[in-house]
Design an enzyme around this catalytic site. Structure first.
Site, PDB file in Angstrom:
ATOM      1  N   HIS A  26       0.864  -1.175   0.000  1.00 43.81           N
ATOM      2  CA  HIS A  26       0.000   0.000   0.000  1.00 43.81           C
ATOM      3  C   HIS A  26       0.905   1.230   0.000  1.00 43.81           C
ATOM      4  O   HIS A  26       2.104   1.137   0.276  1.00 43.81           O
ATOM      5  CB  HIS A  26      -0.901  -0.005   1.236  1.00 43.81           C
ATOM      6  CG  HIS A  26      -2.018  -0.987   1.147  1.00 43.81           C
ATOM      7  ND1 HIS A  26      -3.183  -0.843   1.859  1.00 43.81           N
ATOM      8  CD2 HIS A  26      -2.171  -2.129   0.422  1.00 43.81           C
ATOM      9  CE1 HIS A  26      -3.997  -1.848   1.593  1.00 43.81           C
ATOM     10  NE2 HIS A  26      -3.404  -2.646   0.725  1.00 43.81           N
ATOM     11  N   GLU A  52       1.184   3.800   2.027  1.00 44.28           N
ATOM     12  CA  GLU A  52       1.807   4.123   3.310  1.00 44.28           C
ATOM     13  C   GLU A  52       2.947   3.161   3.626  1.00 44.28           C
ATOM     14  O   GLU A  52       3.992   3.580   4.131  1.00 44.28           O
ATOM     15  CB  GLU A  52       0.765   4.106   4.429  1.00 44.28           C
ATOM     16  CG  GLU A  52      -0.328   5.144   4.277  1.00 44.28           C
ATOM     17  CD  GLU A  52      -1.516   4.693   3.424  1.00 44.28           C
ATOM     18  OE1 GLU A  52      -2.555   5.364   3.484  1.00 44.28           O
ATOM     19  OE2 GLU A  52      -1.414   3.677   2.690  1.00 44.28           O
ATOM     20  N   SER A 112      -7.703   8.276   3.283  1.00 43.14           N
ATOM     21  CA  SER A 112      -7.753   7.781   4.667  1.00 43.14           C
ATOM     22  C   SER A 112      -7.128   6.395   4.731  1.00 43.14           C
ATOM     23  O   SER A 112      -7.469   5.519   3.933  1.00 43.14           O
ATOM     24  CB  SER A 112      -9.215   7.730   5.134  1.00 43.14           C
ATOM     25  OG  SER A 112      -9.306   7.204   6.443  1.00 43.14           O
ATOM     26  N   CYS A 119      -6.250   2.614   5.373  1.00 41.46           N
ATOM     27  CA  CYS A 119      -7.006   1.404   5.693  1.00 41.46           C
ATOM     28  C   CYS A 119      -6.547   0.881   7.064  1.00 41.46           C
ATOM     29  O   CYS A 119      -5.623   1.405   7.679  1.00 41.46           O
ATOM     30  CB  CYS A 119      -6.784   0.354   4.605  1.00 41.46           C
ATOM     31  SG  CYS A 119      -5.108  -0.351   4.603  1.00 41.46           S
ATOM     32  N   CYS A 160      -2.787  -0.122   7.123  1.00 46.54           N
ATOM     33  CA  CYS A 160      -1.876   1.018   7.211  1.00 46.54           C
ATOM     34  C   CYS A 160      -2.044   1.784   8.521  1.00 46.54           C
ATOM     35  O   CYS A 160      -1.070   2.297   9.074  1.00 46.54           O
ATOM     36  CB  CYS A 160      -2.063   1.917   6.004  1.00 46.54           C
ATOM     37  SG  CYS A 160      -1.608   1.067   4.461  1.00 46.54           S
TER      38      CYS A 160
END
Length: 152
Positions: A59, A61, A84, A86, A89
């Site tokens: 992901h 992040e 935002s 998940c 993360c």
């Protein structure tokens, strides 16, 4: 932790947006992120590469976090993300004590940022129209990839 001014938050978001655009151009999910040090130094940046790498753990992040390399402490750092975070993360942010998250938008996906705030992480939600439009367009065009990304 001292607050972040709007100009800095938007400038840092631009780094994440550039990553999201690059991911989209590569055929991936358009989410980008960047990790900034307490002094404002860019430590790492990344984008969601699940599709490109065939790796469900990449992901945005996590990519930015990995690019930052090993840090003695993450206290005072800021994760900037176009969307935002998940639960996966959000867990990374909490696990390593990242102090603040700047979020481009949470309208298309409301991840774990409320939970992070409840546990002392500073949250700055920018409601950025470009971030929201990029995600809305992607979700409309590639719902199967999006649903896979968020575990549906």
């Amino acid at each position: 932790m001292e607050s972040i001014d709007a100009e800095t938050a938007r400038a840092w978001l631009a780094t994440a947006v550039a990553e999201a655009r690059a991911g989209l151009a590569e055929g991936g999910v358009p989410v980008g992120a960047a990790l900034y040090g307490a002094d404002g130094t860019l430590l790492g940046r990344g984008r969601n590469r699940r599709v490109q790498d065939g790796d469900p753990s990449v992901h945005a992040e996590t990519a930015a976090f990995r690019a930052a390399g090993r840090q003695r402490s993450y206290r005072g750092t800021t994760m900037v993300t176009t969307l935002s975070p998940c639960w996966y993360c959000s867990g990374l942010i909490r696990q390593f004590g990242i102090s603040r998250v700047v979020i481009g938008e949470a309208a298309t996906f409301h991840g774990g940022h409320d939970w992070l705030a409840e546990h002392g992480v500073g949250i700055v939600l920018l409601d950025d129209p470009e971030c929201a439009a990029m995600m809305r367009d992607f979700i409309a065009r590639r719902p199967e990839v999006w649903n896979e990304d968020i575990g549906r």
